[in-house]
Design a protein around this motif. Structure first.
Motif, PDB file in Angstrom:
ATOM      1  N   SER A 304       0.830  -1.197   0.000  1.00 25.85           N
ATOM      2  CA  SER A 304       0.000   0.000   0.000  1.00 25.85           C
ATOM      3  C   SER A 304       0.866   1.249   0.000  1.00 25.85           C
ATOM      4  N   ALA A 305       0.311   2.300  -0.592  1.00 25.59           N
ATOM      5  CA  ALA A 305       0.988   3.589  -0.554  1.00 25.59           C
ATOM      6  C   ALA A 305       0.748   4.217   0.808  1.00 25.59           C
ATOM      7  N   PRO A 306       1.690   5.012   1.315  1.00 23.46           N
ATOM      8  CA  PRO A 306       1.486   5.652   2.612  1.00 23.46           C
ATOM      9  C   PRO A 306       0.306   6.623   2.561  1.00 23.46           C
ATOM     10  N   LEU A 307      -0.527   6.569   3.598  1.00 26.39           N
ATOM     11  CA  LEU A 307      -1.719   7.410   3.670  1.00 26.39           C
ATOM     12  C   LEU A 307      -1.448   8.582   4.615  1.00 26.39           C
ATOM     13  N   PRO A 308      -1.491   9.825   4.121  1.00 25.41           N
ATOM     14  CA  PRO A 308      -1.293  10.977   5.014  1.00 25.41           C
ATOM     15  C   PRO A 308      -2.394  11.021   6.070  1.00 25.41           C
ATOM     16  N   VAL A 309      -2.001  11.225   7.321  1.00 20.53           N
ATOM     17  CA  VAL A 309      -2.959  11.188   8.423  1.00 20.53           C
ATOM     18  C   VAL A 309      -3.679  12.523   8.580  1.00 20.53           C
ATOM     19  N   ALA A 310      -2.965  13.630   8.345  1.00 21.19           N
ATOM     20  CA  ALA A 310      -3.533  14.955   8.603  1.00 21.19           C
ATOM     21  C   ALA A 310      -4.835  15.202   7.841  1.00 21.19           C
ATOM     22  N   PRO A 311      -4.923  14.908   6.527  1.00 27.58           N
ATOM     23  CA  PRO A 311      -6.197  15.137   5.823  1.00 27.58           C
ATOM     24  C   PRO A 311      -7.347  14.296   6.359  1.00 27.58           C
ATOM     25  N   VAL A 312      -7.057  13.067   6.763  1.00 25.84           N
ATOM     26  CA  VAL A 312      -8.106  12.202   7.316  1.00 25.84           C
ATOM     27  C   VAL A 312      -8.625  12.780   8.631  1.00 25.84           C
ATOM     28  N   PHE A 331     -11.643  22.355  18.042  1.00 22.64           N
ATOM     29  CA  PHE A 331     -10.894  21.180  17.603  1.00 22.64           C
ATOM     30  C   PHE A 331      -9.477  21.608  17.205  1.00 22.64           C
ATOM     31  N   ASN A 332      -8.481  20.979  17.783  1.00 24.52           N
ATOM     32  CA  ASN A 332      -7.085  21.265  17.452  1.00 24.52           C
ATOM     33  C   ASN A 332      -6.428  19.985  16.921  1.00 24.52           C
ATOM     34  N   SER A 333      -5.798  20.109  15.765  1.00 27.53           N
ATOM     35  CA  SER A 333      -5.098  18.967  15.153  1.00 27.53           C
ATOM     36  C   SER A 333      -3.599  19.242  15.169  1.00 27.53           C
ATOM     37  N   GLU A 334      -2.869  18.409  15.896  1.00 26.05           N
ATOM     38  CA  GLU A 334      -1.413  18.541  15.982  1.00 26.05           C
ATOM     39  C   GLU A 334      -0.769  17.362  15.258  1.00 26.05           C
ATOM     40  N   ILE A 335      -0.893  17.388  13.940  1.00 23.45           N
ATOM     41  CA  ILE A 335      -0.386  16.284  13.102  1.00 23.45           C
ATOM     42  C   ILE A 335       0.476  16.884  12.007  1.00 23.45           C
ATOM     43  N   ALA A 336       1.714  16.459  11.936  1.00 21.39           N
ATOM     44  CA  ALA A 336       2.619  16.947  10.895  1.00 21.39           C
ATOM     45  C   ALA A 336       2.182  16.414   9.538  1.00 21.39           C
ATOM     46  N   ALA A 337       2.468  17.206   8.497  1.00 21.92           N
ATOM     47  CA  ALA A 337       2.073  16.796   7.145  1.00 21.92           C
ATOM     48  C   ALA A 337       2.780  15.523   6.696  1.00 21.92           C
ATOM     49  N   ALA A 338       3.966  15.267   7.255  1.00 22.48           N
ATOM     50  CA  ALA A 338       4.734  14.081   6.841  1.00 22.48           C
ATOM     51  C   ALA A 338       4.293  12.812   7.549  1.00 22.48           C
ATOM     52  N   VAL A 368      -8.189  17.849  21.418  1.00 12.38           N
ATOM     53  CA  VAL A 368      -6.904  17.859  20.714  1.00 12.38           C
ATOM     54  C   VAL A 368      -6.656  16.468  20.127  1.00 12.38           C
ATOM     55  N   VAL A 369      -6.299  16.443  18.841  1.00  8.68           N
ATOM     56  CA  VAL A 369      -5.971  15.184  18.159  1.00  8.68           C
ATOM     57  C   VAL A 369      -4.511  15.252  17.736  1.00  8.68           C
ATOM     58  N   ARG A 370      -3.758  14.231  18.123  1.00  8.53           N
ATOM     59  CA  ARG A 370      -2.339  14.164  17.751  1.00  8.53           C
ATOM     60  C   ARG A 370      -2.067  12.836  17.043  1.00  8.53           C
ATOM     61  N   ALA A 371      -1.059  12.860  16.177  1.00  8.30           N
ATOM     62  CA  ALA A 371      -0.585  11.625  15.521  1.00  8.30           C
ATOM     63  C   ALA A 371       0.875  11.827  15.152  1.00  8.30           C
ATOM     64  N   TYR A 372       1.692  10.851  15.486  1.00  6.33           N
ATOM     65  CA  TYR A 372       3.129  10.972  15.196  1.00  6.33           C
ATOM     66  C   TYR A 372       3.726   9.560  15.127  1.00  6.33           C
TER      67      TYR A 372
END
Length: 457
Positions: A304-312, A331-338, A368-372
């Protein structure tokens, strides 16, 4: 030509034969030129011997002695011939070896010091190699005479030498070609052995003799075999999940159905019957929703190709902002584009959606939503955190909320299956961990650690 082995053998054989053929032609040409240069050098040496032996007689005519330094000049048909011509083209002298024949016509060399070397034929058709050299001979201080010395050698010796070399050269080249083709075939067979092994193991998988590909493949094939194993594992996991979901669903529906049957058989009052029916239908509805969401999980997707998390995450938060518009939540999203996720987008939507929706129900105003990414023992993980500024969850209550149908407050809308579905996705599908703790905003923080590795490894 569908055979990879056949293609490689044909291509390698054509290249090998072409290379050895060009090598043979080059060596043949080089040897021929070298042998021809050697003949010219020999004739040049003989010509200098004749020049050294030549002299003028009392009438100022060029003469050569009867006994020449090279005995073959004095032997008829010896294969070495010579003559001397003056500037008008008259024959001044010829060697006894030319008895009965004459050297072929040779374009006159007019300028002293000029040399010509060419293959010609004698008067009787004998092939010769002829060297001509023109000199200016001093008669007296004021008179000079132009003479052309010609030396010839039978070409048969040269042809025999070239033919002998060619026979040995092409014989050895053909033998070398046969040996190299055999060695090449063995090398190709050895090199393609892993591919034949993959094909044999895939055929064994098709017939049910094995379930996965073995290990120990070369580095070039490891991505292929690893991804094939990942696809096989994914297929088996999906099938097992469907089977388990159907079994669990059937088992879970037995109890409410038994309750309904028992209520009908006991002849309960209509009010009691309606209440029991409503309770059991709600119970069955939660069960069906839970099992369907659990069975629909796709898991890690090989290749599978990597799925960017920030847009989701942004898509989910925008939807929740509309659902809870009357509460004006932040709503605060703390997710880097990478930040990327290797898995099914539906699974990520299910995890983030359930966690964020659960936070919306309990928060005061802020979420707050974070992903890293994180490294867990050399294996990459995606960490997803959702926290709110609500009352939080007591440590002793956290394990209960992960069970299907459990809710912290019955007055809050919901079926109580959201966290249970997330737990199953995180732990059973992505082999991670789901933790409930205390966040920096003062409320609950739910952390999901999803294990993955690029390309399904």
């Amino acid at each position: 030509m569908r055979s990879l082995s056949g293609r490689l053998r044909i291509a390698a054989s054509v290249v090998l034969v072409a290379f050895l053929g060009l090598t043979g032609l080059s060596l043949d040409r080089a040897f021929r030129d070298s042998a021809l240069a050697a003949v010219q050098d020999r004739l040049q040496a003989q010509l200098y011997l004749l020049l050294g032996a030549a002299n003028l007689d009392a009438f100022n005519r060029l003469t050569l002695p009867q006994a020449l330094p090279e005995a073959r000049f004095s032997t008829p048909d010896s294969g070495l011939y010579a003559d001397v011509m003056d500037s008008p083209g008259n024959l001044v002298w010829y060697s006894p070896s030319l008895l009965g024949r004459a050297l072929p016509f040779f374009p006159a060399v007019r300028s002293p010091g000029d040399t010509q070397f060419a293959p010609l034929e004698s008067s009787d058709g004998t092939p010769l190699l002829v060297l001509a050299f023109t000199v200016s001979w001093e008669i007296d201080r004021s008179h000079y005479q132009i003479y052309t010395f010609r030396v010839a050698e039978n070409r048969q010796n040269f042809d025999d030498q070239v033919w002998s070399f060619r026979r040995g050269l092409w014989g050895w080249l053909l033998a070398s070609t046969a040996v190299l083709l055999a060695a090449q075939g063995l090398i190709l067979r050895w090199s393609l052995k892993p591919l034949r092994r993959v094909a044999a193991e895939i055929k064994a998988i098709e017939t049910g003799q094995r379930s996965t590909l073995s290990s120990g493949y070369p580095a070039e094939l490891q991505p292929l075999t690893m991804n094939l194993n990942a696809l096989l594992g994914q297929s088996h996991a999906h099938l097992e999940r469907y089977r388990n979901a159907l079994g669990d669903l059937a088992h879970s529906l037995k109890t409410p159905l038994a309750v309904l049957r028992g209520t009908l058989e006991t002849g309960a009052e209509p009010a009691e019957l309606r209440q029991t029916l409503a309770e059991q239908v709600e119970r069955m509805n939660r069960t069906v929703d839970y099992q369907l969401q659990r069975a629909a999980a796709s898991g890690r997707i090989a290749l599978s190709a990597p799925l960017p998390v920030a847009p989701v995450a942004r898509k989910i938060l925008d939807s929740l902002a509309k659902v809870y518009a009357e509460r004006a939540l932040q709503f605060n999203s703390e997710i880097a584009a990478a930040t990327v996720f290797y898995g099914d987008e539906g699974d990520l939507l299910e995890i983030l959606g359930n966690l964020a929706d659960n936070a919306c129900k309990w928060c005061q105003r802020q979420i707050v939503v974070r992903a890293y990414p994180a490294d867990h023992g050399g294996r990459m993980e995606l960490v997803v955190e959702v926290e709110d500024d609500g009352p939080g969850i007591a440590p002793e209550q956290a394990p209960l909320l992960l069970n299907r149908g459990q809710r912290a407050d019955p007055s809050v809308a919901g079926h109580g299956i959201g966290l249970a579905v997330v737990r199953d996705l995180v732990e059973e599908v992505y082999y991670g961990r789901l933790e409930i703790g205390h966040g920096t905003l003062g409320g609950a923080r739910v952390r999901a650690q999803l294990r993955f590795q690029a390309n399904g490894g």
